[in-house]
Structures are given as structure tokens and as C-alpha cells.
Design an enzyme around this catalytic site. Structure first.
Site, mmCIF file in Angstrom:
data_model
loop_
_atom_site.group_PDB
_atom_site.id
_atom_site.type_symbol
_atom_site.label_atom_id
_atom_site.label_comp_id
_atom_site.label_asym_id
_atom_site.label_seq_id
_atom_site.Cartn_x
_atom_site.Cartn_y
_atom_site.Cartn_z
ATOM 1 C CG HIS A 452 -1.679 1.221 1.501
ATOM 2 N ND1 HIS A 452 -3.041 1.287 1.391
ATOM 3 C CD2 HIS A 452 -1.280 2.458 1.897
ATOM 4 C CE1 HIS A 452 -3.442 2.518 1.674
ATOM 5 N NE2 HIS A 452 -2.398 3.243 1.992
ATOM 6 C CD GLU A 453 1.741 3.523 3.860
ATOM 7 O OE1 GLU A 453 1.835 4.582 3.220
ATOM 8 O OE2 GLU A 453 0.824 3.311 4.673
ATOM 9 C CG HIS A 456 0.507 6.401 -0.511
ATOM 10 N ND1 HIS A 456 -0.650 6.910 -1.033
ATOM 11 C CD2 HIS A 456 0.166 5.785 0.649
ATOM 12 C CE1 HIS A 456 -1.668 6.610 -0.214
ATOM 13 N NE2 HIS A 456 -1.198 5.925 0.802
ATOM 14 C CG HIS A 459 -0.303 9.126 -6.572
ATOM 15 N ND1 HIS A 459 -1.455 9.219 -5.846
ATOM 16 C CD2 HIS A 459 -0.528 9.852 -7.675
ATOM 17 C CE1 HIS A 459 -2.334 9.972 -6.492
ATOM 18 N NE2 HIS A 459 -1.789 10.368 -7.607
HETATM 19 ZN ZN ZN Z 1 -2.176 5.268 2.543
#
Ligand code: ZN
Length: 659
Positions: A452-453, A456, A459
């Protein structure tokens, strides 16, 4: 696209090793330069000759400042030295005060109004829109007295937030353990146990909480642990939160909103607290029956184990783990044997590289803020063009931020000479240190968090915008989690799990039968998990929309039994460590639920076309990641989907039909 060419070394241009004196001087010089830069632009009057000479130049000054402060204003969560962290706290406070002053500046507001009329360019229009929104919220359109009051209150809230986070990072809570209790602590936590004159103790923090509560059989020890855990941050943090909530209410009233939730949500996808509340309550009412039956099953398990009485909040993780083990035969400690960090991290990077068309290269001698921090350079796979850097800082240190998060250190943007500033970001986490000489192993949950991290980080890396304020994760707050939430789905696919796993002694991937069992157990606690999320979201919205003085802890105790089906432990104050409320997610926690609707909808495209389909990955990169905040998220999502968004995949994922 104007990518730079060449090969990247370790030097990002950010200097991490600073003495407190150097840090303070760099911070002051950069702020002075920014003030002078703004004054120079304002000297042309509020109708600058062009967008570039007006608002474009202002965003350039703000970006120059943020770049100069990349290390000085973030070392407070990661630096080894306390004097450096303290100097960095002060720098962050000054930088936030500057950014409040920019937003509240009526001349900049007028330049943004002029800018909106000066350009037809979509990205410039969006930049003007963001400056106007932030200006209005900071009181730029108010008369001078009210505006000064808003600035003063916003500064005080920012300082309360910094102090709140500092207290959490430096929290050193421990509890004492008997010899028998210490012997029952799982192997993954042994490094957190200390022996001194006071006896045997264990650190009580975010990296120890999950395994301790899931594996230690003594009810008394778990209760003691959770009681201490829910007092982290201390009464002083409770006071800071109470004060911040009151100040936020005053700010909202001065700017013309009924409450802080309405003030915040106007700038989100949801637009109004009512729309956010509708999603929360709808979800909660559909999930409550499932949550009740899950708790009933765990209560039966507890009683069969010889313990009378209801399932208490400190029993939950332990009995849930027992249920997974007995009913689904998922032994989490066994799963960990298949997830050594040395295998998982490179395998995770490979998945991202293939999916998004990039290449990662470990930097041999990292230039970072502490030993043990890894640094990578990122290249576009097709063209070989350098795209930026990221850091992985994955283990706890004294005084370090205790959560797990992706940190954007430097945004990308087009520089005045036309070249592109490469972005820098990182994952700052707290996996439990392995015992000396033993390999670090992860739980499946920790693997999902890392994946998940890292979403980011992608992104923050693959975005490409002209203006730094629109770069990467500078998106509407209730959309920011959607890309990473979508990517979490990867870690539940058998083929992907096989790729990222390798048994620590034999190198074998997770066996099929264990993967099948993990997937069968995936939804076993969805009711409790998601009603818990709904509780946090609802609490946060109520805290920030009720009228009259509010006692945050009393509201927590009032709402928890209704929404979370557990009673809080008397005498605790869990909100004193609820960092989201004092770290930018105030009246924003609902965003985790809101963005999951979009996450599952986007995932349905991958699910239909194949998860390792680089064509879809490329489309995702171009449609969602590249534009960052330069286009509204509902437009981006619809473009990627090729149809209007739907909540159906979200409800299906939670086993709830209809909608
Ligand atoms: Zn997050």
C-alpha cells in the site's frame, strides 16, 4: 514530456546531515528568500502581465521554499538526534505559518483571480482554482481584522499538531511482564523486551501492539498492554486535541461555515459532511449484523477456552487469531516464515516495475538521514529516462515517527529553464527489529501495508505536472488513498503471493493450500474491521460538526459502544494517540471509506484484464498517476474506467450485495 537524461547517483540535491544550527539557518534563509520573492511578484500589482509572471511565479517561489526545506522540515520525524528533531519542529512550524500567510494574502488572492481570467490552459486553471479555494479558507477575502484572527488561529492549530505528533514519536510507554508472560511473547517481538532493575518490560507501541494482542494468551497481560497503549500521548495530547477542535470551530465560523467538517469537506470529493455521513451510516448498518455474528463466534471461542464473560476489546485480536488458526487453519506465524523482508521487498519492487513500466536501481552508497536507510533511483523502463528517487526506512529508532507511512520529500515540476525537477519520496515504517542474527520476517498484514505505502511512492514518482502544487499526491484528500487501496488487492492473488514469498529456510513459495486458507479467511473479520473504520470516521465527523464545547474523550466513550460493539477501557484516552485527528485527516478519516469505493471500482478493470497486464498498468499510470492533482479525481477515474464510477464493486468486495 521533458524528462532529464543520464544516470542518477546518490545525490538528490537534498542535504540530510545537518547540525541544528545549520538547519535553523537554512530554514530562515529559505523563508527570507521566499518572502522577498513574493514581495517582488506583488510589486507588479495585482494584475500581472501574464499567468507565468503572476500566479505561476508565486507557485515557483512556494516550490523553491519547499525544496529548500525538504530535509529541514521533515527531519523531525526521522532524524537520529533530538536537537535536530527539535530544530526541525521549529522549522516546520515556521514553514506552516508561511504557508498560512501565503494563503491568507489578499494580494495573492487577487493575483489568483487575475490568473483564472488570464489562461485557458487546463492545468493553470486548476492551479488558480486551488489558490482561490485555499485563499477563501484562510480568510483572504475577509476584512483585515477577521483575516488576522483566522491566521492566528490556524498557526496555533498547526503548532498544536506538531506538538501532538512529537509527543507520540517520543512516547516510551512500556509495561512489566511476569516471566511466564515474557516467555509467551511471540518470537517476532523478543527484540522489544528489555530487562532492567524494574524487571522484564516490553515496549508498547504500534509495532508491538498487533502481535502482542494476537498471541499472548494471558488475558491480564493483554488488558494491561492495551490499557497502556490507549494512554499513549498522555493527557497533554488530549488537551491539545480538545483545544484544536475548539479553535477549528472558531476558524470555520469566521470564514462562514457552520462547522469544521463543512469547512473541510467543501474542498473534498464528498463536498458535504452529509454525503460522507450517508456513506458511513449506510455501510455501518449493512455491516453491523455481520460484526455482531463475528463477535458472537469469538465470544463462543473465548468461553470454550474456559473464560466466562463477554468478549472484551483486549480479547478481540487474540480470539480472532485463534479462530483463523482453528477454523481456517491459517497459522500467521507460519505465514511469516514465507515472508522474509529480504525476499518480499525486491519482489514487491519487481511487481511494481513490471506493472507500471519502470526500473528501480538500488543506490550503492545511499545519502540518507540514518544508517540502514536504503535509497533507490527510478527510471522509465521504455526510454531509460531518470524519474526520481525513493528511500526505504523500515525499522524503528528512538525518537522516530512510530507509524508506517509514505513521505513526499520533494515534488516534481517544470523549472524556469524548462528542465524537470525530479521528485524524491520514501516509506518510513516500523517493522519490528529481528532478533540479532535472525532474518526479519513479515506478517501478511505487514506485507499488505508495505505494498500500500509503496503505491503512494509510485504516485509521488510517476506524476508529471508543470506546477509543484498539483504534483503527485496533492489530490483531493478523500481520493488520496484510492490508488494504494486498489493495489492492496494484489496481495490477495495466489499468483502474486507466490511471487513475493520464499520460505526463509528453503526458499519455497507459499504453498497452494496455505494461500487457499488465507484467502478463505480474508473476510472472516470484515464486519468488525469495517465497522471499526466506520466508527473512526463517524467519530471524527461528529467531533468536528457538533455545536457547543466538546470533550473529545467523552464523545469517544459515548459513541464506541454504539458503533464499535465494544466498551472502551475506563480511565484510558485513546484519542490522545489518534494521530489522524492531528495530522491532516481531521474531518477526513471518512476518506479511507470514501476512496475505497473508487479503489474497488478501478480494481475491477484490472480484475477483468489481468493483474499483471502492463497495458492496463500503463493506462493506470497515464490516467491516474501522471496528472496528480491537476485534474479533479472524478474526471480521472471516469477516464480510466471508460464509464461513470460505481459503488457496486466496493459492496461486493465486502460481501454486501445491492447498491
Ligand atoms: Zn495510505
Amino acid at each position: 514530456m521533458a524528462w532529464a537524461n543520464g544516470t542518477l547517483g546518490a545525490d538528490t540535491g537534498i542535504k540530510w546531515e545537518l547540525t541544528p544550527t545549520e538547519l535553523t539557518r537554512i530554514c530562515k534563509d529559505a523563508l527570507d528568500a521566499a518572502r522577498a520573492g513574493i514581495a517582488g511578484i506583488e510589486a507588479q500589482g495585482t494584475s500581472p502581465p501574464s499567468f507565468a509572471a503572476g500566479l505561476g511565479a508565486i507557485d515557483g517561489v512556494v516550490a523553491d521554499l519547499n525544496e529548500a526545506l525538504a530535509a529541514p522540515a521533515t527531519l523531525n520525524i526521522i532524524a537520529l538526534s533530538k536537537p535536530v528533531r527539535d530544530a526541525s519542529d521549529q522549522c516546520q512550524s515556521d514553514a506552516q505559518a508561511f504557508s498560512v500567510a501565503v494563503a491568507a494574502d489578499p494580494k495573492i488572492y487577487a493575483i489568483a483571480q487575475a490568473g483564472a481570467a488570464q489562461t485557458q490552459d487546463q492545468e493553470e486553471q486548476q492551479l488558480a482554482k486551488i489558490y482561490l479555494e485555499n485563499g477563501r479558507h484562510a480568510g483572504a477575502a475577509l476584512e483585515p481584522g477577521a483575516r488576522a484572527k483566522v491566521t492566528h488561529l490556524l498557526d496555533e492549530v498547526n503548532d498544536l499538531q506538531i506538538a501532538f505528533q512529537r509527543a507520540l514519536s517520543e512516547d516510551k510507554t512500556t509495561i512489566g511482564l511476569s516471566e511466564a508472560e515474557a516467555a509467551s511473547v511471540p518470537a517476532s517481538l523478543r527484540a522489544a523486551i528489555t530487562h532492567d532493575a524494574q524487571g522484564t518490560r516490553i515496549a508498547v507501541n504500534e509495532s508491538t501492539a498487533r502481535p502482542f494482542l494476537a498471541y499472548v494468551p494471558s488475558t491480564a497481560a493483554r488488558k494491561r498492554f492495551l490499557t497502556a497503549y490507549e494512554k499513549r500521548g498522555g493527557l497533554e495530547n488530549l488537551r491539545r486535541l480538545t483545544r484544536a477542535v475548539a479553535l477549528r470551530r472558531q476558524i470555520a465560523a469566521l470564514v462562514g461555515y457552520p462547522n469544521w467538517a463543512a469547512y473541510q469537506l467543501e474542498l473534498k470529493m464528498a463536498k458535504t459532511p452529509q454525503r460522507a455521513e450517508n456513506l458511513i451510516l449506510d455501510l455501518d448498518s449493512r455491516l453491523l449484523p455481520k460484526a455482531r455474528s463475528e463477535i458472537a463466534a469469538l465470544t463462543a471461542l473465548k468461553q470454550a477456552d474456559g473464560h466466562a464473560g463477554p468478549l472484551e476489546v483486549w480479547d478481540y485480536s487474540y480470539n480472532e487469531q485463534q479462530l483463523e488458526k482453528t477454523r481456517y487453519s491459517v497459522d500467521s506465524e507460519l505465514v511469516r516464515q514465507y515472508l522474509p523482508v529480504a525476499k518480499v521487498v525486491p519482489a514487491t519492487l519487481d511487481i511494481y516495475a513490471h506493472l507500471l513500466g519502470v526500473r528501480f536501481e538500488a543506490v550503492k552508497s545511499p545519502m540518507a538521514w540514518a544508517p540502514g536507510v536504503d535509497q533507490y533511483a527510478i527510471y522509465d523502463a521504455a526510454s531509460g529516462a531518470p524519474m526520481g528517487w525513493f528511500y526505504l526506512d523500515l525499522y524503528p529508532r528512538e525518537g522516530k515517527f512510530q507509524h508506517f507511512e509514505a513521505v513526499p520529500f520533494r515534488s516534481g515540476r517544470v523549472l524556469p529553464d524548462g528542465s524537470y525537477r525530479l521528485p524524491v519520496s520514501g516509506v518510513v515504517g516500523n517493522w519490528a527489529q529481528p532478533e540479532p542474527g535472525k532474518p526479519a520476517l513479515l506478517s501478511h498484514e505487514e506485507l499488505v501495508t508495505f505494498f500500500h505505502e509503496f503505491g503512494h511512492v509510485m504516485h509521488e514518482t510517476l506524476s508529471h505536472t508543470r506546477y509543484a502544487s498539483l504534483f503527485g499526491v496533492n489530490v483531493r484528500g478523500d481520493f488520496g488513498e484510492a490508488p494504494s487501496q486498489m493495489l492492496e488487492n494484489w496481495m490477495w492473488q495466489p499468483a502474486v503471493l507466490k511471487k513475493v514469498s520464499g520460505r526463509v529456510d528453503t526458499g519455497e513459495p507459499l504453498p497452494d493450500d496455505l494461500i487457499d486458507k488465507m484467502i478463505a479467511a480474508k473476510h472472516v473479520s470484515d464486519g468488525v474491521t469495517w465497522t471499526r473504520q466506520a466508527f473512526f470516521a463517524d467519530y471524527d465527523l461528529q467531533l468536528h460538526s457538533r455545536s457547543g464545547p466538546i470533550d473529545p474523550n467523552k464523545l469517544w466513550f459515548d459513541l464506541m459502544p454504539k458503533l464499535r460493539l465494544f466498551h472502551e477501557i475506563p480511565g484510558t484516552y485513546e484519542v490522545a494517540s489518534f494521530g489522524h485527528l492531528m495530522g491532516g485527516y481531521d474531518a477526513g478519516y471518512y476518506g479511507y471509506l470514501w476512496s475505497k469505493v473508487y479503489a474497488q471500482d478501478m480494481f475491477s478493470v484490472f480484475a477483468a484484464a489481468g493483474l499483471d497486464n502492463p497495458e492496463i498498468g500503463k493506462r493506470y499510470r497515464e490516467d491516474i498517476l501522471v496528472p496528480g492533482g491537476s485534474i479533479e479525481p472524478d474526471v480521472l477515474v471516469e477516464r480510466f474506467l471508460g464509464r461513470p464510477p460505481s459503488a457496486a464493486p466496493f459492496y461486493e468486495e465486502l460481501g454486501l450485495s445491492g447498491h
